[in-house]
Scaffold this motif. Structure first.
Motif, short mmCIF file in Angstrom:
data_model
loop_
_atom_site.label_atom_id
_atom_site.label_comp_id
_atom_site.label_asym_id
_atom_site.label_seq_id
_atom_site.Cartn_x
_atom_site.Cartn_y
_atom_site.Cartn_z
N HIS B 42 2.03 -112.52 -2.12
CA HIS B 42 0.84 -112.34 -1.28
C HIS B 42 0.81 -110.87 -0.91
CE1 HIS B 42 -2.40 -113.43 1.38
NE2 HIS B 42 -1.80 -112.84 2.39
N SER B 44 -0.37 -107.09 0.02
CA SER B 44 -1.35 -106.39 0.85
C SER B 44 -1.72 -105.04 0.25
CB SER B 44 -0.80 -106.19 2.27
OG SER B 44 0.35 -105.37 2.22
N GLY B 45 -1.10 -104.66 -0.83
CA GLY B 45 -1.39 -103.36 -1.43
C GLY B 45 -2.31 -103.48 -2.63
N PRO B 46 -2.73 -102.34 -3.20
CA PRO B 46 -3.69 -102.34 -4.30
C PRO B 46 -3.06 -102.50 -5.66
CG PRO B 46 -3.22 -100.10 -3.66
CD PRO B 46 -2.40 -100.98 -2.75
N VAL B 118 5.57 -109.46 -0.44
CA VAL B 118 4.40 -109.23 0.42
C VAL B 118 3.79 -107.84 0.25
CG1 VAL B 118 5.11 -110.90 2.17
CG2 VAL B 118 5.89 -108.53 2.35
N PHE B 119 4.51 -106.94 -0.40
CA PHE B 119 3.93 -105.59 -0.54
C PHE B 119 4.55 -104.91 -1.75
CE2 PHE B 119 3.83 -100.99 0.95
CZ PHE B 119 2.47 -100.83 0.72
N SER B 121 4.11 -101.15 -3.14
CA SER B 121 3.44 -99.91 -2.73
C SER B 121 2.67 -99.30 -3.90
CB SER B 121 4.44 -98.93 -2.14
OG SER B 121 5.45 -98.62 -3.06
N PRO B 122 1.58 -98.59 -3.60
CA PRO B 122 0.66 -98.18 -4.66
C PRO B 122 1.31 -97.32 -5.74
CG PRO B 122 -0.30 -97.77 -2.50
CD PRO B 122 1.11 -98.21 -2.27
N GLU B 123 2.29 -96.54 -5.37
CA GLU B 123 2.91 -95.66 -6.38
C GLU B 123 4.04 -96.36 -7.12
OE1 GLU B 123 5.52 -96.23 -3.58
OE2 GLU B 123 3.53 -95.50 -3.05
N LYS C 118 1.58 -90.14 -3.63
CA LYS C 118 1.46 -89.88 -5.06
C LYS C 118 0.01 -89.62 -5.41
CE LYS C 118 5.49 -90.54 -7.18
NZ LYS C 118 6.02 -89.88 -8.37
N THR C 131 -2.67 -91.81 -3.28
CA THR C 131 -2.23 -92.95 -2.49
C THR C 131 -1.08 -92.54 -1.58
OG1 THR C 131 -0.60 -93.70 -4.11
CG2 THR C 131 -2.83 -94.57 -4.34
N ALA C 133 1.83 -94.48 1.12
CA ALA C 133 2.40 -95.68 1.74
C ALA C 133 3.44 -95.22 2.74
CB ALA C 133 3.02 -96.59 0.70
N TYR C 135 6.46 -96.46 5.63
CA TYR C 135 7.33 -97.44 6.31
C TYR C 135 7.76 -96.80 7.63
CZ TYR C 135 7.56 -100.00 1.91
OH TYR C 135 7.23 -100.71 0.78
N ARG C 169 1.73 -103.78 8.42
CA ARG C 169 2.11 -105.19 8.26
C ARG C 169 3.52 -105.20 7.71
NH1 ARG C 169 -2.21 -108.58 4.96
NH2 ARG C 169 -0.50 -110.07 5.11
N TRP C 174 -0.58 -98.61 3.97
CA TRP C 174 -0.92 -97.78 2.81
C TRP C 174 -2.39 -97.40 2.86
CZ3 TRP C 174 -4.70 -99.31 -0.64
CH2 TRP C 174 -5.14 -100.65 -0.51
#
Lengths: 376, 174, 293
Positions: B42, B44-46, B118-119, B121-123, C118, C131, C133, C135, C169, C174
């Motif tokens: 699930h 949340s990122g693209p 859950v995630f 990251s885009p990179e 990036k 983009t 992100a 933490y 979340r 991001w």
């Protein structure tokens, strides 16, 4: 011992004696070389043997003896002679060894002859062939070779300003750098790819573009996949590519899968690889008089000219050949075994497979270079 | 809607495939074995998560649990090197040093993992997953057991790619 | 923790002293302690009963062992228990051991950001090409999983700043940003309260656009030079970019790959009457000139 056995022993003995006589009177060049170049019969008793003697001495790097046998040695020094054969500057020829040679008579009279000597040099990138047409003259009971020495290329004194760009790269230090910014690898793109079936296997031809603003060290890997998408084989472009690409520069690539069949291949996975490397925009190499020569001996010929001020020690000329629709149909190359001196043309001759030559309507040539002083 | 997948006995299995759906029903847990349930990601990122990536991340995470358990039981921080990095490695190493200094060792035995990514990251440099894990903790002082307790915890895990695998960078229970 | 009620009474009696801010308390027959504390908070556990005992706080994140006296308090000073996670608090003594669960939550105050940005270099004019992100961590490198607003700011000297606010979340947030139309080094900042992390994104010119050259005689040669090479947004294509000049004459041709120098590419090639000269850079073609002299 029965009668037939005795006969066999006599025949073997006769054959052995005959071979010894033949080998003594007409030794092979290799045997001659191992024998130190001296036969039992004076080897320069004919024009051909004089040239063979000389070639064997060149092969053994017996420069003094080879030079001493020349008819025209007064015209140049022994060092000139040696440099003519091994290069005046560091090049592929510097560390090459003579693998073998061929001697062909061209013309002969009672007192002189023209002979063609073909030298096959082993270099780190394969065989390099050089051909010399020699004039051989009679001197009493023996023959001597006139060596057509190529003297050191005369580069006129001049100042060539070199102010092209140079790129240096600073990488972050070792350690856990997650989240830290790193230097972005150059963005490269395969702009053309075409698999062909050849007798030797499947060949993948294509072109790779550095679309970034920084230089890139590039290579290309390909994996053949079957109908179930399982890998059949993987291979890389090895040296059939110009590994250093400046921004917006294009290189051809050539990947071969020996013994593979294109009919077994469902798809091909291409993996271009690039990494940022220090590089210089110098030297600039011009390619002049590129000419596609038709069958029966199809080739791409021309000259490369080093437009910069530094010596290029190794040059690799790569030709990309296109059909009328602009599709790549072949990639081939030639290493130049001589250093490229500033402003001094060096000829190249790239062979094209005869069956493809008729399909070729245009070409593009690039030169990959290595200089002792620089990165490229 | 995609169904969760169950994988049994993965902690003793050399090869773990998160994509290999297995028949439900076997809830029994042997020593050293745990049931593993993988919920559909699930995100949340693209960034899309390829199936191979998901499988690799989960496989590597489950292996890291084994590694952690072995390291805490044997008080050998060197075992952590292959599977942990950054903060997680530092903290677990420090725990092991504290255990050593106190004469303690601990045995963690997972009974069930319920995982969900859950995630991503885009990179592509991190994957975050949630693990609702049931495990038993046995504490030994000078080799003598002082406590055995069942625990249920929600772990939040941050994985980052290394040369050939995903490594745990954050392992934190809530 | 369940099942502990069946445990027998232990050597210590329960007395609990909580640090400020600790609400709920867990209590068993011999051990009472807060069920949850913030990482690094000071708190104390008081015991009941008599005699010497040992207190353990055990979790994958940390281990603490203390000698305690029944009826006394074990004071855990600020910063001692700082790694977030689930812990077992165990008290042993003369009788059966007592166990309680303790949750250490991340500190509320963010102290560090891990910012993954990036790419570090990209062409101008790319939508959502950048983009970021983030933490969020506290001072003890615990991931703060409670929702927090993170501001992302991309600023360049020539363009208005792009900003986004994203709520985390599970400790992560991001965003995507557009590269601008102008080359240059942009600052990409992630901010949460006073905590910031900055990355530099280099926006570089795109492919040459409208590549044009001129030809002029230079002795026996023809001098070719491009106009200043720019991309479609008007940014100067950087020096070192290769421009290829090709001169076709008869059945032959000559080619030179020339790097741009001071904004233009220039070269001298042999002058062949009737030659067709073309210019290109990468996959971008420029104009053609027929050399008639």
């Amino acid at each position: 011992m029965n009668k037939s056995g005795r006969l066999l022993a006599v025949i073997l003995g006769a054959v052995t004696v005959a071979l010894i006589v033949i080998g003594t009177l007409d030794p092979s060049s290799t045997a001659l070389a191992y024998a130190g170049g001296q036969g039992l019969v004076p080897s320069s008793s004919t024009p051909e043997l004089a040239v063979r003697d000389l070639a064997a001495e060149i092969g053994m790097r017996e420069w003094g003896r080879a030079y001493g046998s020349l008819a025209n040695k007064a015209e140049f020094t022994e060092q000139n002679f040696q440099n003519d054969l091994t290069g005046y500057y560091l090049s592929l020829r510097t560390y090459a060894t003579l693998d073998h040679f061929q001697v062909r008579p061209l013309h002969a009279t009672a007192n002189d002859a023209e002979m063609r000597l073909v030298l096959y040099w082993s270099t780190v990138v394969g065989t390099s062939v050089s051909t010399r047409d020699l004039h051989v003259v009679r001197d009493g009971d023996h023959w001597d070779v006139d060596w057509p020495v190529a003297k050191k290329p005369d580069v006129p004194p001049q100042v060539i300003p070199v102010n092209y760009l140079r790129w240096d790269v600073i990488y972050p230090g070792a350690g856990d750098d997650w989240g830290e910014q790193n230097v972005e690898a150059p963005h490269v793109r395969i702009v053309d790819m075409h698999p062909v079936q050849r007798a030797e296997g499947v060949v993948i031809l294509g072109e790779l573009l550095n679309e970034d603003i920084v230089p890139a060290y590039v290579s290309v890997n390909a994996t053949l996949l079957d109908k179930e998408q399982h890998p059949i084989a993987s291979a890389g472009s090895f040296d059939k590519i110009s590994h250093i690409l400046l921004p917006k520069q294009v290189t051809p690539f050539f990947i071969i899968f020996p013994n593979a069949q294109l009919s077994d291949v469902k798809s091909i996975r291409m993996t271009p690889f690039s990494t940022l490397v220090p590089a210089s925009a110098d030297p600039v190499i011009a390619i002049d008089n590129e000419h596609l020569n038709p069958v029966p001996d199809p080739s791409l010929t021309g000259q490369v000219i080093n437009q910069s001020g530094q010596v290029v020690n190794v040059a690799h000329v790569l030709g990309t050949f296109y059909d009328k629709s602009g599709q790549v149909v072949w990639v081939a190359g030639e290493y130049l075994d001589r250093a490229l001196l500033p402003q001094t043309p060096e000829a190249f001759d790239i062979h094209i497979p005869e069956d493809l030559a008729r399909d070729i309507s245009s070409e593009r040539t690039v030169v990959a270079t290595y200089s002792e002083r620089g990165e490229q | 809607m995609a169904q969760p997948r169950l994988i049994f006995g993965v902690l003793l299995s050399a090869a773990v495939s998160a994509g290999a759906g297995m028949a439900a029903g076997q809830a029994g847990v042997g020593a050293g074995q745990a049931t593993v349930r993988v919920e559909p990601a699930h995100l949340s990122g693209p960034r899309a998560l390829a199936e191979q990536t998901e499988q690799a991340a989960i496989r590597d995470y489950l292996e890291s649990w084994q590694t952690m358990c072995a390291a805490l039981e044997q008080n050998q921080p060197g075992l952590l090197n292959a599977d942990f990095t950054g903060t997680a490695k530092d903290k677990l190493s420090e725990t092991i040093h504290e255990q050593e200094a106190a004469g303690i060792d601990t045995r963690y035995e997972a009974r069930a993992h319920d995982l969900q990514i859950v995630f991503y990251s885009p990179e592509g440099l991190s994957i975050e997953l949630i693990d609702n894990v049931d495990y038993d903790v046995q504490v030994f002082d000078q080799g003598k057991s002082v406590s055995t307790e069942p625990v249920h915890a929600r772990y939040i895990v941050l994985l980052t790619p290394a040369e050939v695998r995903w490594r745990v960078r954050v392992l934190q229970a809530e | 923790m369940t099942g502990l009620s069946a445990m027998m009474c232990c050597a210590a009696m329960v007395l609990v002293s909580l640090a400020a801010g600790q609400a709920a308390m867990a209590q068993s027959s011999g051990l009472t302690l807060p069920s949850s504390i913030a990482a690094g908070s000071a708190f104390s556990i008081q015991t009941s009963g008599s005699g010497a005992g040992t207190l353990y706080i055990v979790g994958p994140g940390q281990v603490i062992k203390r000698d305690v006296q029944g009826g006394g308090a074990a004071f855990i000073s600020a910063g001692s228990l700082h790694n977030a996670g689930q812990y077992l608090v165990i008290l042993t003594g003369n009788g059966p051991s007592e166990t309680q669960a303790l949750t250490v939550t991340p500190a509320a105050q963010p102290a560090a950001l891990s910012f993954l940005a990036k790419p570090s270099r990209l062409p101008v004019g790319l939508s959502d090409g950048i983009t970021g992100a983030v933490y969020v961590f506290d001072a003890y490198q615990n991931l703060i999983t409670a929702p927090e607003p993170v501001n992302f700011e991309l600023s360049s000297p020539a363009q208005p700043e792009q900003t986004r606010t994203v709520i985390t979340r599970n400790g992560a947030a991001w965003t995507e940003m557009n590269s601008t139309a102008h080359q240059g080094n942009d600052k990409f900042v992630a901010r949460i309260g006073s905590v910031t992390s900055m990355r530099v994104v280099e926006q570089v010119p795109g492919d040459p656009c409208g590549l044009q050259m001129t030809a002029s005689p230079a002795g026996s040669e023809v001098k070719l030079a491009t106009a200043p090479v720019r991309d479609c947004s008007g940014n100067a294509v950087p020096d070192g970019t290769v421009v290829t000049f090709t001169e076709a004459y008869g059945n032959s041709q000559s080619t030179v790959d020339v790097p741009i120098k001071r904004g233009i590419a220039a070269v001298e090639m042999p002058a062949h009457p009737g030659a067709l000269i073309s210019v290109a850079s990468g996959v971008v073609m420029g104009n053609q000139i027929r050399w008639e002299r």
